[in-house]
Design an enzyme around this catalytic site. Sequence first.
Site, PDB file in Angstrom:
ATOM      1  CG  ASP A   8      -0.049  -0.126   2.455  1.00 27.90           C
ATOM      2  OD1 ASP A   8       1.021  -0.517   2.690  1.00 27.90           O
ATOM      3  OD2 ASP A   8      -0.677   0.440   3.669  1.00 27.90           O
ATOM      4  CG  ASP A  13       4.107   0.509   1.822  1.00 31.07           C
ATOM      5  OD1 ASP A  13       3.862   1.262   2.616  1.00 31.07           O
ATOM      6  OD2 ASP A  13       3.577  -0.578   1.579  1.00 31.07           O
ATOM      7  CG  ASP A 236       6.158  -1.449   4.726  1.00 29.64           C
ATOM      8  OD1 ASP A 236       5.704  -2.125   5.831  1.00 29.64           O
ATOM      9  OD2 ASP A 236       5.398  -0.874   4.205  1.00 29.64           O
TER      10      ASP A 236
END
Length: 306
Positions: A8, A13, A236
């Site tokens: 996402d 990310d 992440d």
Amino acid sequence: MKWIIDTDPGIDDASAIITAVNSGALDILGITTVHGNVGLNHTTRNALKLVELMGADVPVYQGASRPILQKREHAAEYHGEDGFGNTSLAEPETKPQAQHAVDFIIEAANKHELSLLTLGPLTNVALAIAMDRGLEKQIKQIVMMAGTSRARGNTSPLAEFNIFADPEAAAVVFESGIPIIMVPWETCLDTVFGPETIAQIRNSSTQVGKAFAQAMEYSVERTTAYLGTEVLLLCDLLAACAAIDPSVITEQVEARVTVETGGRFSRGLTVIDERMDDGSKPNASIALACDRAKIAKMFLDAINAK
Ligand code: BDR
Ligand code: CA
């Protein structure tokens, strides 16, 4: 072995995607997008744009736009309204694939030995498991950034964002029997990057490095306000590095992890049972510590790769 990145994006990310793709170490079939930090249109757009900036040949598949049961959560306060530090990236020239992300995951799992790297709410993966009865036997492992190891939440007092944003989906995934390597929030907090790494990122001269450095400022500002010194928190990224090189995890524990889907105060909590006195078996290996220097190097190499 093949990989799908479910994500996402999201500033952290982005760091994970850049590292996973530019390391060249993972055979990545595609990127699947999900609602999360911002809405699905933004997360998909950011994934496409990142792939273009890297000049990579990785298809992007759009997935679920909302959680299974509850209302949509977001984390725009940490990622910007556009999910990329309000940097107003140019529109991508490419489009997502016509196939839905969930169908793509099912097809890929039935064709290949497949692992998943998941960086957002687990809606796509749960839907894929629900749609294909044999899927849990087809997926080799899931390396995920999700949950907490010691009940220190970042979205509620007890819950981490990726679980809190779709607890039912997370429960399906943890009950599926697919082996899980879980990077929890507390380990991310212990693995923040300081001024030296931040300066090295600011010095990057590649297209993707410059775009990331710009977006990162938004996150640095907020994280620094939260933690009190100049730091960059890239949750992440830890999961991406663990997928590439499991030795970045320097301490881990096997446990039975259950997701609380009820609870007046504890919805979205990952309940960690290390004792397993009731005879239950571990379903996850939880990363308790990571090699910060190795991870910083992997990321810097990735943003500076031509
Ligand atoms: C997780 O939530 C999101 O905001 C980040 O991208 C990361 O996946 C951290 O709790
Ligand atoms: Ca994320």
